[in-house]
Design a protein around this motif. Structure first.
Motif, mmCIF file in Angstrom:
data_model
loop_
_atom_site.group_PDB
_atom_site.id
_atom_site.type_symbol
_atom_site.label_atom_id
_atom_site.label_comp_id
_atom_site.label_asym_id
_atom_site.label_seq_id
_atom_site.Cartn_x
_atom_site.Cartn_y
_atom_site.Cartn_z
ATOM 1 N N ILE A 163 0.854 -1.190 0.000
ATOM 2 C CA ILE A 163 0.000 0.000 0.000
ATOM 3 C C ILE A 163 0.889 1.238 0.000
ATOM 4 O O ILE A 163 1.760 1.400 0.852
ATOM 5 N N GLY A 164 0.674 2.114 -0.988
ATOM 6 C CA GLY A 164 1.515 3.285 -1.213
ATOM 7 C C GLY A 164 2.360 3.058 -2.450
ATOM 8 O O GLY A 164 2.751 1.913 -2.749
ATOM 9 N N GLY A 201 7.956 7.514 -3.020
ATOM 10 C CA GLY A 201 9.398 7.337 -3.174
ATOM 11 C C GLY A 201 9.904 6.018 -2.600
ATOM 12 O O GLY A 201 10.619 5.262 -3.275
ATOM 13 N N ALA A 247 8.078 3.299 -1.483
ATOM 14 C CA ALA A 247 7.382 2.111 -1.999
ATOM 15 C C ALA A 247 7.927 1.724 -3.368
ATOM 16 O O ALA A 247 8.101 0.532 -3.666
ATOM 17 N N SER A 250 -2.704 2.103 -4.194
ATOM 18 C CA SER A 250 -2.504 3.416 -3.601
ATOM 19 C C SER A 250 -3.701 4.297 -3.904
ATOM 20 O O SER A 250 -4.621 3.887 -4.613
ATOM 21 N N ARG A 251 -3.644 5.506 -3.347
ATOM 22 C CA ARG A 251 -4.748 6.449 -3.561
ATOM 23 C C ARG A 251 -4.792 6.856 -5.034
ATOM 24 O O ARG A 251 -5.826 6.942 -5.647
ATOM 25 N N THR A 252 -3.595 7.090 -5.623
ATOM 26 C CA THR A 252 -3.519 7.471 -7.039
ATOM 27 C C THR A 252 -3.087 6.234 -7.832
ATOM 28 O O THR A 252 -1.899 5.911 -7.898
ATOM 29 N N VAL A 303 -6.948 2.354 -3.674
ATOM 30 C CA VAL A 303 -7.505 2.220 -2.317
ATOM 31 C C VAL A 303 -7.250 3.499 -1.529
ATOM 32 O O VAL A 303 -6.208 4.130 -1.679
ATOM 33 N N ASP A 308 -7.232 5.297 4.412
ATOM 34 C CA ASP A 308 -7.860 5.850 5.620
ATOM 35 C C ASP A 308 -9.189 5.155 5.895
ATOM 36 O O ASP A 308 -9.781 5.338 6.945
ATOM 37 N N ILE A 311 3.427 0.988 3.025
ATOM 38 C CA ILE A 311 4.472 1.990 2.711
ATOM 39 C C ILE A 311 3.789 3.271 2.253
ATOM 40 O O ILE A 311 4.282 4.016 1.417
ATOM 41 N N ALA A 312 2.584 3.500 2.821
ATOM 42 C CA ALA A 312 1.896 4.777 2.603
ATOM 43 C C ALA A 312 2.470 5.753 3.646
ATOM 44 O O ALA A 312 3.683 5.913 3.730
ATOM 45 N N ALA A 334 7.228 3.185 9.539
ATOM 46 C CA ALA A 334 7.260 4.332 10.457
ATOM 47 C C ALA A 334 6.100 4.215 11.427
ATOM 48 O O ALA A 334 5.017 3.779 11.038
ATOM 49 N N GLY A 346 12.380 0.287 8.052
ATOM 50 C CA GLY A 346 13.109 1.053 7.034
ATOM 51 C C GLY A 346 14.581 1.032 7.435
ATOM 52 O O GLY A 346 15.066 0.014 7.934
ATOM 53 N N PRO A 352 13.819 4.264 11.687
ATOM 54 C CA PRO A 352 13.942 2.970 12.332
ATOM 55 C C PRO A 352 14.084 1.815 11.329
ATOM 56 O O PRO A 352 13.735 1.959 10.172
ATOM 57 N N PHE A 361 12.412 12.911 1.962
ATOM 58 C CA PHE A 361 11.232 12.059 1.898
ATOM 59 C C PHE A 361 10.029 12.924 2.207
ATOM 60 O O PHE A 361 10.173 14.158 2.285
ATOM 61 N N THR A 365 15.520 3.169 2.632
ATOM 62 C CA THR A 365 14.286 2.773 3.331
ATOM 63 C C THR A 365 13.595 1.619 2.608
ATOM 64 O O THR A 365 13.095 0.676 3.240
HETATM 65 P P1 NDP Z 1 5.535 9.594 -0.307
HETATM 66 O O1 NDP Z 1 4.771 10.811 0.087
HETATM 67 O O2 NDP Z 1 6.531 9.671 -1.422
HETATM 68 O O3 NDP Z 1 4.535 8.401 -0.664
HETATM 69 C C1 NDP Z 1 3.416 8.112 0.118
HETATM 70 C C2 NDP Z 1 2.510 7.198 -0.697
HETATM 71 O O4 NDP Z 1 1.384 6.858 0.113
HETATM 72 C C3 NDP Z 1 1.944 7.851 -1.962
HETATM 73 O O5 NDP Z 1 1.900 6.888 -2.962
HETATM 74 C C4 NDP Z 1 0.546 8.260 -1.524
HETATM 75 O O6 NDP Z 1 -0.390 8.336 -2.577
HETATM 76 C C5 NDP Z 1 0.195 7.111 -0.613
HETATM 77 N N1 NDP Z 1 -0.896 7.480 0.279
HETATM 78 C C6 NDP Z 1 -0.963 8.556 1.106
HETATM 79 N N2 NDP Z 1 -2.146 8.576 1.733
HETATM 80 C C7 NDP Z 1 -2.833 7.476 1.289
HETATM 81 C C8 NDP Z 1 -4.108 6.944 1.566
HETATM 82 N N3 NDP Z 1 -4.955 7.537 2.413
HETATM 83 N N4 NDP Z 1 -4.475 5.815 0.920
HETATM 84 C C9 NDP Z 1 -3.661 5.194 0.042
HETATM 85 N N5 NDP Z 1 -2.424 5.650 -0.255
HETATM 86 C C10 NDP Z 1 -2.026 6.785 0.362
HETATM 87 O O7 NDP Z 1 6.236 9.082 1.038
HETATM 88 P P2 NDP Z 1 7.617 8.278 1.160
HETATM 89 O O8 NDP Z 1 7.638 7.207 0.147
HETATM 90 O O9 NDP Z 1 8.721 9.265 1.241
HETATM 91 O O10 NDP Z 1 7.451 7.643 2.620
HETATM 92 C C11 NDP Z 1 6.705 6.444 2.809
HETATM 93 C C12 NDP Z 1 6.798 6.006 4.267
HETATM 94 O O11 NDP Z 1 8.154 5.710 4.597
HETATM 95 C C13 NDP Z 1 6.340 7.060 5.269
HETATM 96 O O12 NDP Z 1 5.603 6.421 6.281
HETATM 97 C C14 NDP Z 1 7.634 7.588 5.847
HETATM 98 O O13 NDP Z 1 7.475 8.100 7.145
HETATM 99 C C15 NDP Z 1 8.462 6.327 5.841
HETATM 100 N N6 NDP Z 1 9.925 6.544 5.902
HETATM 101 C C16 NDP Z 1 10.646 5.747 6.752
HETATM 102 C C17 NDP Z 1 12.017 5.883 6.847
HETATM 103 C C18 NDP Z 1 12.801 4.938 7.689
HETATM 104 O O14 NDP Z 1 14.034 4.920 7.577
HETATM 105 N N7 NDP Z 1 12.195 4.102 8.508
HETATM 106 C C19 NDP Z 1 12.745 6.920 6.079
HETATM 107 C C20 NDP Z 1 11.913 7.626 5.136
HETATM 108 C C21 NDP Z 1 10.537 7.455 5.087
HETATM 109 P P3 NDP Z 1 -0.614 9.698 -3.444
HETATM 110 O O15 NDP Z 1 0.449 9.658 -4.454
HETATM 111 O O16 NDP Z 1 -1.995 9.579 -3.977
HETATM 112 O O17 NDP Z 1 -0.480 10.859 -2.473
#
Ligand code: NDP
Length: 419
Positions: free
Chosen positions: A7-8, A11, A13, A34-36, A60, A63, A83-84, A107, A160, A163, A202, A366
């Motif tokens: 899911i997601g 970057g 994912a 994902s949403r998009t 999907v 939320d 990975i949303a 996260a 990731g 953490p 990110f 990550t």
């Molecule tokens: P992005 O903003 O690049 O991607 C987020 C994705 O989630 C997008 O595809 C977005 O869709 C989707 N999304 C957001 N809301 C929803 C929803 N309600 N339903 C479905 N899909 C949804 O984020 P990153 O890839 O940079 O980060 C992803 C995760 O990784 C985050 O939780 C971040 O905190 C975590 N992270 C963890 C690290 C670690 O080392 N542990 C380091 C960096 C990040 P849309 O395109 O439609 O908005």
């Protein structure tokens, strides 16, 4: 043979999915949702013909628990990789429980609306009781332990790099290098340059919330909280050079304080350049980092979400970012009655990541651990009913997988310590 629902499709994912497709003997079928949906389709198209993994896509809104349940029941995955964003952790965990499927994320949970009075009351009680004020903490997801145990399902939290890998480094140090770990310093250095005056590596909203919050560290059994960016150190990083770094609150400190027996101090430092800090301070001073909605021309906008629209998309930084990251942990402690020190870290090159998967090293560092954590679960190595953080599982097969899939470890048995 496995079926995985990711899911997601942002970057992180997109790296994780490409790496899953490199391990197509484990990840035989994968649905990107994902949403998009268009973003999922573009990635699936890019991977066509390059992998044996059978890819499908879906739309999907994560939320919405009902939508998630419908998708999970329809696809019937063995594992859901969340990975949303951290905002969706609880809804996706609920859906996994309802459908009887294992769960993982990168996260820990934080709410999108930090002004929600119901959440705020619990948060303020936690700040007082625990002594740190970050918006994110493990309590929300640890509260699912019994439910996952009773359902015979595994939830892996925060897989990731940090953490994630940093906790596996701690488990590895405890297993192989120390009888007793006294101190842990987690050092996260990004020596990359993208050429913009200001951009985040990110998701900008999550990133700016994290770095503008008060710093805190664990010492002698309790949290010590300090104003944002109040503790600064300089460190000479292997293959990067001298960098200024600042003490931040970080989520893995909370779990490591519980899982590393007798640890006396845990700190987390991240490097920042002066330009980044100046921009952030200025944006904060004018209210652009606020999560509280305001009215503008009859429309409600959330300042930090509006700012996200103005900033470069982290996924677009790949071609421009040059340099390396260096992330790892420095330990002090005792082995066989003697004091010792140890440093384990990974160095990752932004341009090499870009050439391999089209992303910069932050998404790469990550996404690869997310894939390797999923691999540990799918191959039965990290399956145990309940809710766990990375350091609670055997680090050896995970670190071997990271070595193999692009994040090899380096070690130093005589590191310079941080004062
Ligand atoms: P992005 O903003 O690049 O991607 C987020 C994705 O989630 C997008 O595809 C977005 O869709 C989707 N999304 C957001 N809301 C929803 C929803 N309600 N339903 C479905 N899909 C949804 O984020 P990153 O890839 O940079 O980060 C992803 C995760 O990784 C985050 O939780 C971040 O905190 C975590 N992270 C963890 C690290 C670690 O080392 N542990 C380091 C960096 C990040 P849309 O395109 O439609 O908005």
């Amino acid at each position: 043979m496995s079926r995985v629902l990711v899911i997601g499709c942002g970057g992180v994912a997109s790296v994780a999915i490409q790496k899953c497709c490199q391990a197509d003997e484990v990840f035989t079928e994968l649905c990107i949702a994902s949403r998009t949906k268009e973003k999922c389709d573009v990635l699936a198209e890019k991977l066509k013909g390059k992998t044996k993994t059978v890819l499908t896509t879906a739309k999907v809104d994560a939320d919405d628990v009902d939508q998630l349940i419908e998708l999970i029941n329809d696809y019937k995955p063995d594992l859901v990789m969340n990975i949303a964003l951290p905002y969706q952790d609880l809804t996706i965990m609920d859906a996994c429980l309802a459908c009887g499927v294992n769960y993982m994320d990168t996260a820990n949970y934080e709410p999108e609306d930090t002004d929600d009075p119901k959440w705020r009351a619990i948060y303020e009680k936690r700040c007082k009781e625990e002594g740190f004020s970050a918006y994110f903490d493990y309590s929300w997801q640890w509260a699912y332990r019994k439910k996952f145990e009773d359902a015979g399902l595994t939830a892996l939290l925060g897989c990731g790099f940090d953490p994630g890998v940093t906790q596996a480094y701690c488990a590895y140090a405890l297993k192989h290098e120390f009888d007793q770990i006294n101190t842990i310093d987690i050092l996260d250095c990004n020596g990359g340059d993208h050429g913009y005056a200001f951009a985040t590596n990110f998701n900008p909203e999550i990133n700016l919330r994290e770095v503008s919050a008060p710093g805190s560290y664990w010492e002698n059994g309790h949290w010590v909280e300090i104003p944002p960016m109040d503790i600064k150190r300089e460190y000479n990083f292997d293959q990067v050079g001298d960098k200024d770094m600042y003490l931040l609150h970080h989520e893995e400190i909370e779990s490591l304080a519980k899982t590393i027996p007798g640890v006396k101090r845990i700190r987390f430092f991240m490097t920042f350049g002066q330009s980044y800090l100046d921009h952030m301070r200025c944006l904060e001073d004018v209210g652009m980092l606020s999560t509280t909605p305001i009215q503008y021309n009859g429309q409600e906008i959330v300042p930090i979400q509006f700012l996200k629209e103005l900033l470069p998309d982290p996924a677009s930084l790949g071609p421009r970012t040059k340099g390396k990251t260096n992330i790892g942990c420095i330990f002090t402690g005792v082995k066989d009655g003697k004091e010792k020190t140890y440093y384990i870290y990974n160095v990752c090159d932004h341009q090499e990541c870009y050439h391999e998967v089209g992303s910069q090293a932050i998404s790469y560092t990550t996404g690869v651990p997310a894939m390797c954590g999923a691999m540990m679960m799918l191959t039965g190595k990290w399956i145990r009913p309940g809710v766990y953080t990375v350091e609670e599982f055997d680090p050896d097969p995970f670190l071997d997988a990271l070595d193999r899939y692009g994040l090899p470890r380096s070690e130093n048995h005589d590191p310079k310590l941080v004062d």
